[in-house]
Write a protein that holds these residues in place. Structure first.
Motif, PDB file in Angstrom:
ATOM      1  N   SER A   1      -9.374  -1.233  -9.658  1.00  0.00           N
ATOM      2  CA  SER A   1      -9.896   0.045  -9.205  1.00  0.00           C
ATOM      3  C   SER A   1      -9.413   0.304  -7.792  1.00  0.00           C
ATOM      4  O   SER A   1      -9.834  -0.350  -6.840  1.00  0.00           O
ATOM      5  CB  SER A   1     -11.427   0.061  -9.254  1.00  0.00           C
ATOM      6  OG  SER A   1     -11.904   1.330  -8.850  1.00  0.00           O
ATOM      7  N   SER A   2      -8.538   1.273  -7.657  1.00  0.00           N
ATOM      8  CA  SER A   2      -7.941   1.641  -6.382  1.00  0.00           C
ATOM      9  C   SER A   2      -8.596   2.927  -5.879  1.00  0.00           C
ATOM     10  O   SER A   2      -9.822   3.014  -5.835  1.00  0.00           O
ATOM     11  CB  SER A   2      -6.426   1.788  -6.579  1.00  0.00           C
ATOM     12  OG  SER A   2      -5.769   2.148  -5.390  1.00  0.00           O
ATOM     13  N   VAL A   3      -7.824   3.912  -5.523  1.00  0.00           N
ATOM     14  CA  VAL A   3      -8.374   5.193  -5.061  1.00  0.00           C
ATOM     15  C   VAL A   3      -7.351   6.288  -5.349  1.00  0.00           C
ATOM     16  O   VAL A   3      -6.138   6.084  -5.190  1.00  0.00           O
ATOM     17  CB  VAL A   3      -8.736   5.146  -3.559  1.00  0.00           C
ATOM     18  CG1 VAL A   3      -7.499   4.901  -2.695  1.00  0.00           C
ATOM     19  CG2 VAL A   3      -9.444   6.427  -3.117  1.00  0.00           C
ATOM     20  N   ALA A   4      -7.812   7.445  -5.782  1.00  0.00           N
ATOM     21  CA  ALA A   4      -6.916   8.573  -6.005  1.00  0.00           C
ATOM     22  C   ALA A   4      -6.230   8.951  -4.699  1.00  0.00           C
ATOM     23  O   ALA A   4      -6.859   8.991  -3.645  1.00  0.00           O
ATOM     24  CB  ALA A   4      -7.692   9.753  -6.571  1.00  0.00           C
ATOM     25  N   GLY A   5      -4.941   9.209  -4.783  1.00  0.00           N
ATOM     26  CA  GLY A   5      -4.183   9.532  -3.583  1.00  0.00           C
ATOM     27  C   GLY A   5      -3.714   8.324  -2.809  1.00  0.00           C
ATOM     28  O   GLY A   5      -3.237   8.464  -1.678  1.00  0.00           O
ATOM     29  N   ALA A   6      -3.812   7.135  -3.397  1.00  0.00           N
ATOM     30  CA  ALA A   6      -3.438   5.915  -2.675  1.00  0.00           C
ATOM     31  C   ALA A   6      -1.991   5.948  -2.201  1.00  0.00           C
ATOM     32  O   ALA A   6      -1.654   5.340  -1.178  1.00  0.00           O
ATOM     33  CB  ALA A   6      -3.657   4.696  -3.569  1.00  0.00           C
TER      34      ALA A   6
END
Length: 292
Positions: A112-117
């Protein structure tokens, strides 16, 4: 067919807990679930154990404990955070877990990363992007889930919202994409159910997108009283919250997330929670504030 052993990091937190919930309720596959936590004696860990989740105590700063945690696992859900020790340490923790997964021959990792990474010049986005790049180079089979701003983040302002004010450093006419954490769990479960389909995929995840006035109106409908939208000045917010979060809101105002929710639903087969539905489910039953 033998059950797949799945280790869920952060199992007593929001995202890990949502993954546990989704895998426990999943109708298409069964899993032997292991929940990783730093404190196996906590009340939250005890609650996991009561649900049939095997609690594993490990620390993201201790490689030996991670090696023990991933031993024998088929799948791993990995979530990292910058809030406790900063972005640089977040990357170190994430890559340390990746190394443990490689050493243990884990079949499949969902991160689980982040949108716009890969687009936002923010330290706590870049830290997650660095983990993504490390995973990509590791030889592991992987899927990246990139959620936007959590609907649950509004809980931090619960008292003010219940008293009738929603204040955020969002500019007028700027829409912010949001996601229910429960939907992160549902997407991760979808990936675990079909790793052949989802391996190598990056999925940016949102369920709705609203202006500050839209968020305030949803709260007003659920709570039964007016909620005023107050647009804070980013620089004033910076003085209270610090540069990293202020820079994040400036990015929201200047560029922001970019998720096509209908296309996402078609791609994943999931109907994502709207903000109105989330608020109605979690806020409508709250008592009126004392001043009402």
């Amino acid at each position: 067919m033998a059950q797949k052993k799945v280790l869920v990091t952060g199992a007593t937190g929001q995202q890990g807990g949502a993954v546990v919930d989704a895998l426990r309720s999943d109708a298409t596959a069964e899993y032997e679930l292991y929940g990783m936590t730093r404190d196996a004696d906590s009340d939250a860990a005890a609650a996991l154990a009561k649900r049939g989740v095997q609690v594993v105590e490990a620390n993201m700063n201790d490689r030996a404990s991670l090696d023990a945690a991933v031993e024998g696992m088929d799948y791993v859900f990995l979530v990292t955070t910058f809030f406790e020790e900063g972005p640089e340490m977040e990357t170190r923790q994430g890559t340390r877990m990746v190394d443990a997964c490689v050493a243990a021959d884990v079949e499949y990792l969902v991160y689980s990363s982040v949108a716009g990474a890969d687009r936002a010049p923010l330290a706590h986005f870049e830290s997650k992007r660095a983990v993504e790049e490390y995973i990509t180079a590791s030889g592991l089979e992987w899927t990246f889930v990139r959620p936007v701003f959590f609907m649950q983040n509004f809980e931090w302002q619960a008292d003010d919202i219940e008293r009738g004010t929603l204040a955020m450093p969002l500019a007028e006419d700027v829409s912010l994409a949001v996601v229910d954490v429960a939907d992160i769990g549902r997407l991760v479960a979808t990936a675990f159910d079909d790793p052949i389909r989802w391996a190598g995929e990056t999925v940016e995840l949102a369920g709705d997108e609203l202006t500050l006035e839209g968020f305030a109106a949803a709260f007003a409908d659920a709570l039964g009283h007016d909620v005023a939208a107050v647009h804070l000045d980013v620089d004033d917010y910076r003085a209270d919250a610090g540069d990293e979060l202020a820079d994040m809101y400036q990015w929201f105002n200047d560029q922001g997330y970019d998720v096509d929710v209908p296309a996402l639903s078609a791609r994943t087969g999931i109907d994502y929670t709207t903000f109105a539905a989330y608020v109605d489910a979690h806020w409508a039953s709250r008592p009126a504030p004392a001043s009402a």
